[in-house]
Enzyme design. Structure first.
Site, PDB file in Angstrom:
ATOM      1  N   ASP A 223      24.105  40.417  28.382  1.00  0.00           N
ATOM      2  CA  ASP A 223      22.939  39.813  27.195  1.00  0.00           C
ATOM      3  C   ASP A 223      22.643  37.930  27.492  1.00  0.00           C
ATOM      4  OD1 ASP A 223      22.015  40.737  24.452  1.00  0.00           O
ATOM      5  OD2 ASP A 223      21.582  38.812  25.045  1.00  0.00           O
TER       6      ASP A 223
ATOM      7  N   LYS B  59       9.308  23.361  36.276  1.00  0.00           N
ATOM      8  CA  LYS B  59       8.255  22.938  36.184  1.00  0.00           C
ATOM      9  C   LYS B  59       8.215  24.736  34.852  1.00  0.00           C
ATOM     10  CE  LYS B  59       5.017  24.746  38.354  1.00  0.00           C
ATOM     11  NZ  LYS B  59       3.782  25.395  38.570  1.00  0.00           N
TER      12      LYS B  59
ATOM     13  N   HIS C 130       8.453  21.725  42.973  1.00  0.00           N
ATOM     14  CA  HIS C 130       8.858  21.686  43.650  1.00  0.00           C
ATOM     15  C   HIS C 130       7.480  21.023  44.964  1.00  0.00           C
ATOM     16  CE1 HIS C 130       5.384  25.159  43.908  1.00  0.00           C
ATOM     17  NE2 HIS C 130       5.448  24.734  44.939  1.00  0.00           N
TER      18      HIS C 130
ATOM     19  N   LYS D 123       7.656  19.005  49.543  1.00  0.00           N
ATOM     20  CA  LYS D 123       7.226  19.195  50.645  1.00  0.00           C
ATOM     21  C   LYS D 123       7.565  18.581  51.387  1.00  0.00           C
ATOM     22  CE  LYS D 123       3.720  22.360  47.876  1.00  0.00           C
ATOM     23  NZ  LYS D 123       3.312  23.486  48.983  1.00  0.00           N
TER      24      LYS D 123
ATOM     25  N   GLU E 273      -6.178  28.219  44.973  1.00  0.00           N
ATOM     26  CA  GLU E 273      -5.543  29.251  45.237  1.00  0.00           C
ATOM     27  C   GLU E 273      -6.555  30.566  45.317  1.00  0.00           C
ATOM     28  OE1 GLU E 273      -1.422  28.069  42.607  1.00  0.00           O
ATOM     29  OE2 GLU E 273      -2.574  29.732  42.281  1.00  0.00           O
TER      30      GLU E 273
ATOM     31  N   ASP F  26      -0.179  24.675  34.372  1.00  0.00           N
ATOM     32  CA  ASP F  26       0.848  25.637  35.401  1.00  0.00           C
ATOM     33  C   ASP F  26       0.204  24.181  36.740  1.00  0.00           C
ATOM     34  OD1 ASP F  26       2.066  27.350  36.941  1.00  0.00           O
ATOM     35  OD2 ASP F  26      -0.075  28.300  37.640  1.00  0.00           O
TER      36      ASP F  26
ATOM     37  N   HIS G 169       2.591  19.328  39.447  1.00  0.00           N
ATOM     38  CA  HIS G 169       2.210  18.925  40.837  1.00  0.00           C
ATOM     39  C   HIS G 169       0.878  18.229  40.874  1.00  0.00           C
ATOM     40  CE1 HIS G 169       4.654  22.411  41.114  1.00  0.00           C
ATOM     41  NE2 HIS G 169       3.541  23.098  40.860  1.00  0.00           N
TER      42      HIS G 169
ATOM     43  N   LYS H  51      -7.836  29.962  40.194  1.00  0.00           N
ATOM     44  CA  LYS H  51      -6.853  30.233  41.027  1.00  0.00           C
ATOM     45  C   LYS H  51      -8.495  31.311  41.579  1.00  0.00           C
ATOM     46  CE  LYS H  51      -2.961  31.480  38.867  1.00  0.00           C
ATOM     47  NZ  LYS H  51      -2.184  31.352  40.030  1.00  0.00           N
TER      48      LYS H  51
END
Ligand code: NDP
Length: 444
Positions: A85, A138, A168, A172, A206, A225, A230, A316
């Site tokens: 736990d 994030k 991230h 890159k 995306e 998101d 980003h 998306k």
């Protein structure tokens, strides 16, 4: 430099992030001799060592890596599992035993934010926070207030120099390359301002939808998101002044300064969309107003950028997956402005449109592109997560998100968070609602 981490603990080892990104990164780091002897998976799920190794193999294979058995066996030999736990001190006592010989363990929080507090308390209670590094992902909070709470929680356990916040995008290569391109090519710097630039566009598209994670996504949406972190991170790199020197501090100061000069976004110049069928997905609230697409206009109120719109969009179920920046220079005539395009995704490269003479008797212009595909001219680029994990183990902060920048990013998006109406439907596979095109006057 501080000592390199001699153990890694992956909290939430059974989850999506570890499977998609961290096992492949660990495999690549093993190949380069950069993984410590101890890599511990930590989760509630009662996995044994064999299940952990099987999961690691599956994720490395699914990442498209041509597995070298010697390398994989090397990694497998370093893996061990602790199940229990997240709130139980006994689990952390076992972890402390497993880390008895480790001087500077790295704790990677690949867990939902709701579990952060319990894990921080557990590590503190077991005396592990004092000597460990922590990596968090994030989104850093849910809004400005909760990002402050998160920062306070982390500060209460880990020294700032041992705290690493992953966006991230900063790992890159082509994103990191934006500032080098700007400041190392003297031909562009004199033009990099409101006199010569008509607009800047940033697109993170995306092709996929929520990939079965709509329950999670419905509480987040495209603004939190991707836009808040980003995209605004990319804007900072595009818009910042040249750092005073090449230290990390100067870089961070320049980045935070330009974000402070960016105005908060307005619902009036924001288009939020939702792809058709989203509300039928399991876990999505009835009548959900969560945006799966957002397009907006940002302004930066300083001498360099006043009056230049930054059009930003992400979504998306788009026609393609791509991350692109287009800097539109002012043209001698409408429609003839040169477009400098940075491709920041898997297919990375840079192109610039120019006018040349169209063949024939008349002297008229035709637009062509001077393009470079980085695959053709550069050595292979390492994956962002591999680079970032390597850096965090070294205690190297340059490629991590900064607290001041994150705070500004939340301030900028705050007025468009949690809007209770106005989300517009768009067909899957399209570029979002038509209103988004109208906002930018067409996307380049
Ligand atoms: P998951 O939802 O896959 O959760 C990871 C693991 O956390 C689960 O497997 C689960 O393991 C454990 N867990 C513990 N408590 C809970 C709980 N209350 N609800 C659900 N799971 C719980 O997360 P991701 O791997 O997708 O993400 C991890 C972190 O990384 C998050 O902070 C996320 O925001 C961030 N992130 C993720 C990205 C991605 O691509 N997935 C991209 C960028 C950031 P068990 O039950 O076995 O303990």
């Amino acid at each position: 430099m501080d000592v390199r981490s001699d153990a890694v603990v992956l909290f939430g080892v059974t989850g999506d992030l570890v499977s998609k990104k961290l096992f492949p990164a660990l495999y690549e780091l093993t190949r380069r001799g950069r993984v410590p002897a101890t890599v511990i998976g930590f989760a509630r799920s009662p996995w044994d060592q064999q299940q952990l190794v099987t999961a690691a193999r599956k994720s490395v294979t699914e990442a498209g890596i041509d597995v070298d058995e010697d390398v994989f066996e090397d990694l497998a030999g370093r893996l061990s599992m602790i199940s229990g736990d997240y709130a139980d001190p006994e689990t952390y006592a076992r972890l402390a035993d497993a880390l008895a010989g480790a001087e500077r363990p790295l704790f990677y929080f690949a867990i939902p934010p709701a579990v952060f507090d319990a894990v921080v308390e557990g590590l503190k209670g077991a005396g592990l926070a004092d000597r460990g590094r922590v990596v968090v992902e994030k989104p850093f909070g849910h809004d400005l207030a909760s990002s402050h709470e998160l920062a306070a929680t982390l500060r209460g356990a880990f020294a700032p120099e041992r705290t690493f916040r992953i966006d991230h995008y900063l790992g890159k290569e082509p994103v990191e390359g934006i500032t080098l391109f700007r400041f190392a090519n003297a031909v562009f710097e004199p033009l990099w301002n409101r006199e010569h630039i008509a607009s800047v566009q940033v697109t993170v598209a995306e092709k996929f939808s929520t990939q079965g994670r709509a329950g999670f996504y419905d509480k987040v949406g495209a603004t939190r998101d991707v836009l808040q972190n980003h995209i605004l991170q990319v804007v900072a790199l595009l818009a910042m002044e040249e750092p005073a020197d090449d230290t990390q501090e100067a870089f961070q100061a320049a980045e935070a300064a330009v974000l402070r000069q960016a105005a908060a976004l307005s619902p009036e110049t924001t288009v939020r969309g939702q792809y058709e069928g989203y509300r039928d997905e399991p876990g999505v609230a009835t009548g959900s107003q969560t945006e799966t697409f957002v397009a907006t206009r940002l302004t930066v109120d300083n001498e360099r950028w006043a009056g230049v719109p930054f059009y930003l969009r992400t979504g998306k179920s788009m026609p393609v997956t791509s991350t692109e920046v287009v800097v539109e220079f002012k043209g001698a005539k409408p429609g003839t402005g040169n477009l400098l395009r940075f491709q920041l995704g898997k297919k990375d490269g840079i192109s610039l449109t120019v006018q040349v003479k169209r063949p024939g008797a008349d002297v008229t212009a035709q637009t062509v592109s001077l393009a470079v595909d980085f695959d053709d001219v550069l050595e292979p680029r390492r994956e962002a997560y591999e680079r970032l994990l390597d850096d965090a183990m070294d205690g190297e902060h340059l490629r991590f998100a900064r607290e001041q920048a994150i705070e500004q990013e939340w301030r900028i998006v705050e007025p468009i968070l949690d809007l209770e109406s106005g989300v517009l439907a768009y067909p899957q596979g399209s570029w979002g609602p038509d209103e988004a095109d109208a906002l930018a006057g067409g996307w380049a």
